[in-house]
Design a protein around this motif. Structure first.
Motif, short mmCIF file in Angstrom:
data_model
loop_
_atom_site.label_atom_id
_atom_site.label_comp_id
_atom_site.label_asym_id
_atom_site.label_seq_id
_atom_site.Cartn_x
_atom_site.Cartn_y
_atom_site.Cartn_z
N THR A 89 40.46 41.98 42.70
CA THR A 89 40.45 40.49 43.03
C THR A 89 41.11 39.60 42.15
OG1 THR A 89 38.39 40.12 41.91
CG2 THR A 89 38.28 40.62 44.20
N ALA A 90 41.10 40.17 40.72
CA ALA A 90 42.08 39.54 39.71
C ALA A 90 43.47 39.68 39.96
CB ALA A 90 41.57 40.20 38.40
N GLN A 91 43.86 40.84 40.59
CA GLN A 91 45.33 40.92 40.94
C GLN A 91 45.74 40.32 42.12
OE1 GLN A 91 44.92 45.28 41.46
NE2 GLN A 91 46.23 45.65 39.32
N GLU A 92 44.78 39.95 42.94
CA GLU A 92 45.27 39.21 44.06
C GLU A 92 45.31 37.95 43.88
OE1 GLU A 92 41.59 39.74 46.70
OE2 GLU A 92 42.25 41.87 47.20
N ILE A 93 44.92 37.12 42.85
CA ILE A 93 45.23 35.74 42.41
C ILE A 93 46.14 35.72 41.37
CG2 ILE A 93 42.74 35.05 43.60
CD1 ILE A 93 42.04 34.78 40.39
N GLY A 94 46.78 36.84 41.03
CA GLY A 94 47.86 36.86 39.84
C GLY A 94 47.27 36.70 38.59
N ARG A 95 46.05 37.00 38.34
CA ARG A 95 45.67 37.38 36.85
C ARG A 95 45.91 38.31 36.19
NH1 ARG A 95 45.24 32.33 35.02
NH2 ARG A 95 43.93 33.37 33.24
N ILE A 96 45.85 39.41 36.95
CA ILE A 96 46.14 40.82 36.14
C ILE A 96 47.57 41.37 36.99
CG2 ILE A 96 44.92 43.28 36.23
CD1 ILE A 96 43.53 41.11 34.38
N ALA A 139 33.52 49.77 42.34
CA ALA A 139 32.82 48.70 41.75
C ALA A 139 33.99 47.61 40.85
CB ALA A 139 31.41 48.46 41.40
N GLY A 140 34.06 48.67 39.92
CA GLY A 140 35.23 47.91 38.73
C GLY A 140 36.35 47.87 39.50
N GLY A 141 36.76 48.78 40.26
CA GLY A 141 38.20 48.55 40.98
C GLY A 141 38.21 47.40 41.97
N ARG A 142 37.00 47.03 42.52
CA ARG A 142 37.06 45.56 43.42
C ARG A 142 37.19 44.40 42.18
NH1 ARG A 142 33.08 48.68 45.68
NH2 ARG A 142 31.56 47.62 44.84
N LEU A 143 36.50 44.43 41.25
CA LEU A 143 37.05 43.40 40.28
C LEU A 143 38.46 43.34 39.90
CD1 LEU A 143 33.59 43.79 37.95
CD2 LEU A 143 34.54 41.80 39.48
N LEU A 144 38.96 44.45 39.59
CA LEU A 144 40.19 44.36 39.16
C LEU A 144 41.28 43.96 40.41
CD1 LEU A 144 42.90 45.70 37.54
CD2 LEU A 144 42.53 47.77 38.88
N LEU A 172 31.39 39.58 40.92
CA LEU A 172 32.28 38.95 41.99
C LEU A 172 31.80 37.69 42.74
CD1 LEU A 172 33.29 42.48 43.64
CD2 LEU A 172 34.70 40.94 42.81
N ASP A 173 30.41 37.82 42.46
CA ASP A 173 29.93 36.33 43.43
C ASP A 173 29.82 35.49 42.48
OD1 ASP A 173 29.61 37.87 45.82
OD2 ASP A 173 27.47 38.66 45.24
N ALA A 174 29.95 35.60 41.14
CA ALA A 174 29.99 34.39 40.15
C ALA A 174 31.02 33.45 40.09
CB ALA A 174 29.64 34.97 38.74
N ASP A 175 30.60 32.18 39.63
CA ASP A 175 31.71 31.19 39.39
C ASP A 175 32.55 31.38 38.32
OD1 ASP A 175 33.29 29.15 40.21
OD2 ASP A 175 32.02 28.04 39.48
#
Length: 190
Positions: free
Chosen positions: A134-141, A127-132, A75-78
């Motif tokens: 964040t990807a949804q919030e920017i329209g990737r998933i 933790a996996g749900g948070r990754l999911l 989550l913190d990685a670029d």
């Protein structure tokens, strides 16, 4: 105090034996074999681990904790958010395939909140749900994918490799196909 030290040594021997036996025979390995390899009886095993799930939870907790920590690092990685999710799922599917029968045990915990494994998996799943998300919030998933979908499909991938070891070499390809299915239809246009 000496009694506490003796109990701790017995517990560690049981865990070491369990890691070996479960590594050889899978999650449904004989608890009698675990006790025998630890140099004790079933009574000693059950004194420390009252149920199979409690023993498995203790064996697997470190890996679950590492997956939760890895999600935080990702989550913190670029990285693109979908790439971070894919990297995390790769680690999850690899660990879920560590012991024969583990994918089935993990699936069973989703519907059993009283299971020791359920509680231990919770932080990892969150933790996996948070990754999911964040990807949804920017329209990737896709927005209709939820945590249950994520874990059911990732666990299914682990289960396939568990059932047919020849498929394990295709895990990365299958994961890429899974991520393609999760992708938001407009993600390629942005």
């Amino acid at each position: 105090m000496p009694e506490r030290g003796r109990l701790a040594r017995h517990r560690e021997r049981v865990l070491e034996a369990a890691a070996e036996v479960v590594g050889e025979d899978g999650t449904q390995a004989s608890l009698r074999d675990v006790a025998r390899r630890a140099g004790g009886g079933l009574g000693t095993l059950y004194r420390h681990f009252p149920a199979r799930d409690a023993l498995l939870e203790t064996l697997l907790r470190t890996g679950f904790d590492q997956l939760a920590e890895e999600a935080g690092r990702l989550l913190d990685a670029d990285l693109p958010r979908d790439r971070a999710l894919a990297d995390w799922l790769g680690g999850f599917t690899e660990r879920a395939g560590a012991f024969r029968g583990l994918p089935a045990s993990l699936m069973a915990t989703l519907g059993d909140p009283d299971s020791a494994l359920h509680a231990s998996c919770l932080a990892m799943r969150e933790a996996g749900g948070r990754l999911l998300r964040t990807a949804q919030e920017i329209g990737r998933i896709r927005p209709d994918v939820d945590g249950t979908d994520l874990f059911a499909l990732a666990d299914a991938l682990s289960w396939i490799a568990d059932q047919a070891p020849s498929i394990a070499a295709r895990r990365d390809r299958l994961l890429a196909l899974l991520m393609d299915g999760f992708a938001h239809p407009d993600a390629g246009r942005t």
